[in-house]
Design an enzyme around this catalytic site. Structure first.
Site, PDB file in Angstrom:
ATOM      1  N   GLU A  37       0.739  -1.058   0.011  1.00  0.00           N
ATOM      2  CA  GLU A  37       0.096  -0.167   0.018  1.00  0.00           C
ATOM      3  C   GLU A  37       0.887   1.057   0.027  1.00  0.00           C
ATOM      4  O   GLU A  37       1.968   1.060   0.694  1.00  0.00           O
ATOM      5  CB  GLU A  37      -0.753  -0.040   1.165  1.00  0.00           C
ATOM      6  CG  GLU A  37      -1.662   1.142   1.202  1.00  0.00           C
ATOM      7  CD  GLU A  37      -2.857   1.322   2.598  1.00  0.00           C
ATOM      8  OE1 GLU A  37      -2.664   0.357   3.429  1.00  0.00           O
ATOM      9  OE2 GLU A  37      -3.651   2.134   2.428  1.00  0.00           O
TER      10      GLU A  37
ATOM     11  N   ASN B 191     -12.274  -3.282   1.546  1.00  0.00           N
ATOM     12  CA  ASN B 191     -11.161  -3.490   2.202  1.00  0.00           C
ATOM     13  C   ASN B 191     -11.678  -3.135   3.876  1.00  0.00           C
ATOM     14  O   ASN B 191     -12.037  -2.112   4.131  1.00  0.00           O
ATOM     15  CB  ASN B 191     -10.170  -2.428   1.995  1.00  0.00           C
ATOM     16  CG  ASN B 191      -9.136  -2.374   3.165  1.00  0.00           C
ATOM     17  OD1 ASN B 191      -8.433  -3.422   3.328  1.00  0.00           O
ATOM     18  ND2 ASN B 191      -8.834  -1.228   3.857  1.00  0.00           N
ATOM     19  N   GLU B 192     -11.771  -4.220   4.408  1.00  0.00           N
ATOM     20  CA  GLU B 192     -12.332  -4.167   5.934  1.00  0.00           C
ATOM     21  C   GLU B 192     -13.172  -3.078   6.308  1.00  0.00           C
ATOM     22  O   GLU B 192     -12.994  -2.179   7.197  1.00  0.00           O
ATOM     23  CB  GLU B 192     -10.692  -3.785   6.875  1.00  0.00           C
ATOM     24  CG  GLU B 192      -9.906  -2.677   6.701  1.00  0.00           C
ATOM     25  CD  GLU B 192      -9.261  -2.317   7.635  1.00  0.00           C
ATOM     26  OE1 GLU B 192      -9.081  -1.461   8.333  1.00  0.00           O
ATOM     27  OE2 GLU B 192      -8.569  -3.348   7.956  1.00  0.00           O
TER      28      GLU B 192
ATOM     29  N   CYS C 210      -6.511   1.133   3.256  1.00  0.00           N
ATOM     30  CA  CYS C 210      -7.288   2.133   3.068  1.00  0.00           C
ATOM     31  C   CYS C 210      -7.151   2.993   1.832  1.00  0.00           C
ATOM     32  O   CYS C 210      -7.905   3.646   1.448  1.00  0.00           O
ATOM     33  CB  CYS C 210      -7.068   3.100   4.382  1.00  0.00           C
ATOM     34  SG  CYS C 210      -7.562   2.224   5.856  1.00  0.00           S
TER      35      CYS C 210
HETATM   36  O1  AHR Z   1      -2.068  -1.575   6.793  1.00  0.00           O
HETATM   37  C1  AHR Z   1      -2.359  -0.483   7.271  1.00  0.00           C
HETATM   38  C2  AHR Z   1      -4.141  -0.188   7.361  1.00  0.00           C
HETATM   39  O2  AHR Z   1      -4.511  -0.966   8.214  1.00  0.00           O
HETATM   40  C3  AHR Z   1      -4.586  -0.239   6.130  1.00  0.00           C
HETATM   41  O3  AHR Z   1      -4.578   0.508   5.020  1.00  0.00           O
HETATM   42  C4  AHR Z   1      -6.073  -0.734   6.335  1.00  0.00           C
HETATM   43  O4  AHR Z   1      -6.584  -1.598   5.464  1.00  0.00           O
HETATM   44  C5  AHR Z   1      -5.731  -1.055   7.801  1.00  0.00           C
HETATM   45  O5  AHR Z   1      -6.575  -0.531   8.795  1.00  0.00           O
END
Ligand code: AHR
Length: 824
Positions: free
Chosen positions: A202, A539-540, A394
């Site tokens: 990321e 994503n989560e 995120c």
């Molecule tokens: O890994 C860091 C963050 O942790 C990621 O962007 C998110 O998916 C999670 O909350």
């Protein structure tokens, strides 16, 4: 461990079942307005009330800190379903709704908008009035369920407090020797996922721009804005020094509409310099070649130099062209420098527009133009990841709907890509875009795993209203009105968003002879398909109605058009709770092939949850443990991660993929800790955790061999005993076969404070056809694994092996024994 807890919980349950309690109780809200946790009081007679010191649920609304609040909560119960409505805040015109079947597990919250201000005002007033006198009668069982939830939380808190290393101190003081025997049963073998070890990439903590992406010029296109970071603008990272030149940012005639800003230098007398500071300076190496390029328009001559301590280390001159034109040069640095800058000097009275000023080392990973930083990419490649997940985290679902990641905005010519703010409070150039991600995967032999938003932004967004609750609109919800959202000039609706995801599959896998999208890929230099197999959706996220509607629409659309693609869904940000529970329910009901679990927990949690996957259903939906890490970069963290991974490997028939997160962090720009690899402009600094991931990646298998462990110890005074069961908590093992090579691999993790003799019994005849000299890698801590940041690593030992053999593993260590199959 999980099972130990369940035993305690059911003991409690059965005790409670015999206790003298009524069939039903009165319950009322007992909570201060504006707090996060909804708490209640109960009463048997409606006169005397007892506060229940457990949380019914927390407000999950909006961004962290300022927004996750509740006002005027009201409870109801219709004999079947519990329901609560509260007001998340008094300004956004939304209410919050959640329901429960058992009074303990509450559904992910929904936050519908109320159509008019006056109606909202009325609802607020009603809620306020009703919440003051809100009393409901519920079955006692509901209260009991809530107590059980609290019991579980207490148990976890106890785990968190448990100093599991304390027990090893006792051992350290009293142990003369510790011995263990591992009996490997070569007849008890199961298939496991060969793709267990992968990476999570990321652009967080300057992982891409300023990091892996090898561009050396910061804000090369003058597109920084205050949205990226408070106080930033199109001139950030640049400055003008000297006299005779004015410098302005214009937008009237850009190279491309997706990059509207450019610089204009108007010079009357030469002498001024436009200077770029790079990313914490530009690091140069003596004798190395650099690719310089820039767009110019106008009339006049310029000199472009790389300067360190006032000395020019490389330079070139050029004449501006009448129309926008990219000019390219190769320059060689005459010396090494840590913090050079790029200097542009008008050489005559002139009027010159400038944009897209770029500098790359010629030596990138695999030599690709617009490529990746070689040293960093090599350290990543050494992990031998079987897949790469990108572009987040995120960063993929973004800060509000406008910041959702659109893959199409990241391919094609660099100046046609659409840069955007980064949710981690900086800027995404998108120079490292989907083509580059796919190319990197191919370069390192990993499957691409793009993860894209489920039509909703990050549930904790502060931008664009109330977090994800304003998901991308469906055309039918717009009643013919245009969508308020767009990207790259195209209106954004769920229908167009689904098409964008289908287009990604076509772009990655299509035939350029018949597909225009595949032609874009071919034009970028990759006519052959990328063979995309996986696509992550979400994503989560908060698994509420807004999410589910969009998630289902996307998944159904993709499965219909591309049944060959394996969907990876999402089950929230934690290892438990409503998003996890309801995410899993959805996955099971809809037969989603894989779901992405996330948890960042303490070493204590990992110590007590090594059986976490033992009772997962082997049928149906599999797990991608997509983001996980223990909270730290000390030896004890790496050791616990190795112990946990040994058990994940044991469960790799259900956990088919895993990735530590986050992967990269640049020193001085770290927005998340811990990370797997830290770096600065010159150095790459893998952590102890990295070496564990690497050992698992380099020693993965596709068959798991069952083994049993017994351990014993002799005390110095002959008195103290330590149960084998207890000792077993401090040793983990995993035995796998890599079918490609035939090699047998044994991993041993010791959290014990002294060297331990381990006897390995492979059973008769197992080692026929194998080398009797195994390769042994050992990483060990010293005395204090909680404080050490480095392993002592010995990667090149050999060990004589047979059907039975022994190995001494050091205190606090992780060892890998690889027994090679003889080549025919
Ligand atoms: O890994 C860091 C963050 O942790 C990621 O962007 C998110 O998916 C999670 O909350």
């Amino acid at each position: 461990m999980k099972h130990l807890f369940l035993t305690i919980a059911s003991a409690f349950l059965s005790l409670a079942a015999f206790a003298n309690h009524p069939d039903s109780v009165y319950v009322r809200p007992d909570v201060q307005n504006g707090t996060r946790s909804f708490q209640i009081a109960y009463s048997i007679d409606k006169v005397h009330w007892t506060h229940v010191n457990c949380t019914l649920f927390d407000s999950d609304y909006g961004t962290w800190g300022s927004e996750k609040k509740l006002f005027h909560p009201v409870l109801s119960y219709d004999g079947k379903t519990y329901r609560s409505v509260f007001i998340p805040n008094l300004k956004n015109g939304q209410i919050a709704i959640t329901e429960s079947e058992d009074f303990a597990l509450w559904t992910p919250q929904d936050y519908p908008y109320i159509s008019s201000d006056s109606e909202f005002q009325q609802i607020v007033e009603t809620q306020e009035r009703v919440s003051k006198t809100n009393v409901i009668r519920i079955p006692y069982e509901g209260l009991q369920n809530l107590f059980n939830k609290q019991l579980r939380a207490d148990q976890n808190n106890a785990f968190e407090r448990d100093d599991f290393l304390g027990a090893t101190d006792v051992l350290k003081k009293n142990a003369k020797s510790i011995n263990a025997t591992i009996k490997v049963n070569m007849n008890d073998v199961k298939d496991i996922s060969p793709d267990l070890m992968g990476i999570f990439f990321e652009d967080i903590s300057y992982a891409a721009d300023g990091g892996l992406y090898a561009e050396l010029i910061q804000n090369r296109d003058f597109e920084y804005t205050a949205d990226d970071h408070r106080g930033w603008d199109a001139k950030t990272a640049w400055k003008l020094e000297g006299n005779g030149t004015t410098w302005s940012i214009e937008t009237s005639a850009p190279i491309h509409k997706n990059n509207p800003h450019y610089s204009v230098l108007k010079t009357t007398t030469p002498g001024a310099k436009l200077i770029n500071e790079g990313w914490d300076g530009i690091t140069l190496q003596k004798g190395k070649k650099y690719n310089l390029s820039l767009f110019t328009k106008g009339a006049g001559a310029l000199r472009v130099s790389l300067v360190s301590d006032g000395k020019s280390l490389a330079s070139t001159t050029l004449k501006a062209t009448k129309e926008w034109k990219q000019q390219k040069f190769t320059i060689t640095s005459s010396a090494s420098a840590d913090k050079a800058s790029l200097v542009i000097e008008p050489l005559e009275a002139s009027n010159i527009d400038l944009d897209f000023i770029s500098l790359f080392p010629q030596e990138t990973f695999k030599g690709h133009p617009n490529g990746l930083r070689k040293d960093l990419a090599e350290v990543i490649a050494d992990l031998k990841p079987r897949f790469v997940r990108f572009p987040g985290g995120c960063a993929t679902h973004g800060q509000g709907i406008d910041n959702i990641y659109h893959w199409q905005a990241t391919v094609g010519d660099l100046w046609e890509r659409q840069p955007d703010m980064n949710i981690w409070s900086y800027h995404q150039t998108r120079g490292l875009g989907f083509f580059e991600y796919f190319q990197f995967c191919e370069d390192i032999g990993a499957e691409p795993l793009p993860v894209l938003a489920a039509g909703v932004p990050c549930q904790n967004s502060w931008k664009g209203g109330a977090g994800q609750q304003g998901g991308i609109p469906f055309e039918k919800d717009l009643n013919g009105k245009p969508s308020p959202y767009s990207y790259m000039g195209k209106p954004l609706t769920m229908e167009s968003y689904l098409q964008e995801l289908l287009d990604l599959i076509e772009w990655a896998n299509g035939d350029p002879k018949t597909s225009a999208l595949a032609q874009i890929r071919a034009k970028a230099g990759h006519p052959k398909p990328f063979n995309l197999k996986y696509l992550g959706i979400g994503n989560e996220d908060l698994i509420g109605e807004t999410f589910l509607k969009r998630y289902r629409f996307i998944i159904e659309g993709i499965q219909k058009a591309h049944p060959e693609i394996t969907i990876v869904g999402t089950v929230g940000p934690f290892w438990e709770g409503s998003d996890y529970e309801y995410g899993w329910r959805e996955a099971k009901e809809k037969h989603i092939p894989i779901v992405d679990e996330h948890y960042y927990n303490s070493i204590n949690w990992y110590f007590h949850h090594r059986d976490f996957y033992d009772d997962y259903d082997r049928q149906g939906t599999k797990v991608y443990l997509g983001e996980w890490a223990s909270k730290g970069n000390n030896v004890i963290n790496a050791l616990m991660e190795a112990a946990y991974l040994a058990n994940v490997e044991r469960n790799a028939d259900v956990v088919v993929m895993s990735s530590y997160a986050p992967l990269l962090a640049k020193e001085g720009h770290t927005s998340w800790n811990p990370d797997l690899i830290y770096f600065n402009n010159k150095e790459v600094k893998p952590t102890v955790n990295y070496f564990v991931q690497r050992a698992f990646g380099q020693n993965a298998g596709d068959k798991y061999v069952h083994s049993d462990l017994q351990a014993s110890f002799t005390s110095t005074n002959g008195k103290l005993t330590f149960q084998s069961d207890n000792l077993r908590n401090y040793i983990d093992k995993s035995v796998v076969i890599d079918s490609q090579t035939g090699d047998l691999i044994i991993k041993l993790v010791s959290i014990l404070p002294i060297e331990t003799d381990i006897n390995i019994d492979l059973g008769e005849e197992t080692l026929k056809g194998y080398s009797t000299t195994a390769h042994l890698t050992v990483m060990a801590g010293d005395d204090n694994p909680k404080n050490e940041r480095d392993w002592r690593i010995n990667e090149n030992q050999t060990l004589t092996v047979g059907n039975t053999f022994s190995v001494k593993v050091p205190a606090y260590s992780f060892s890998v024994i690889r027994i090679n199959k003889n080549k025919k």
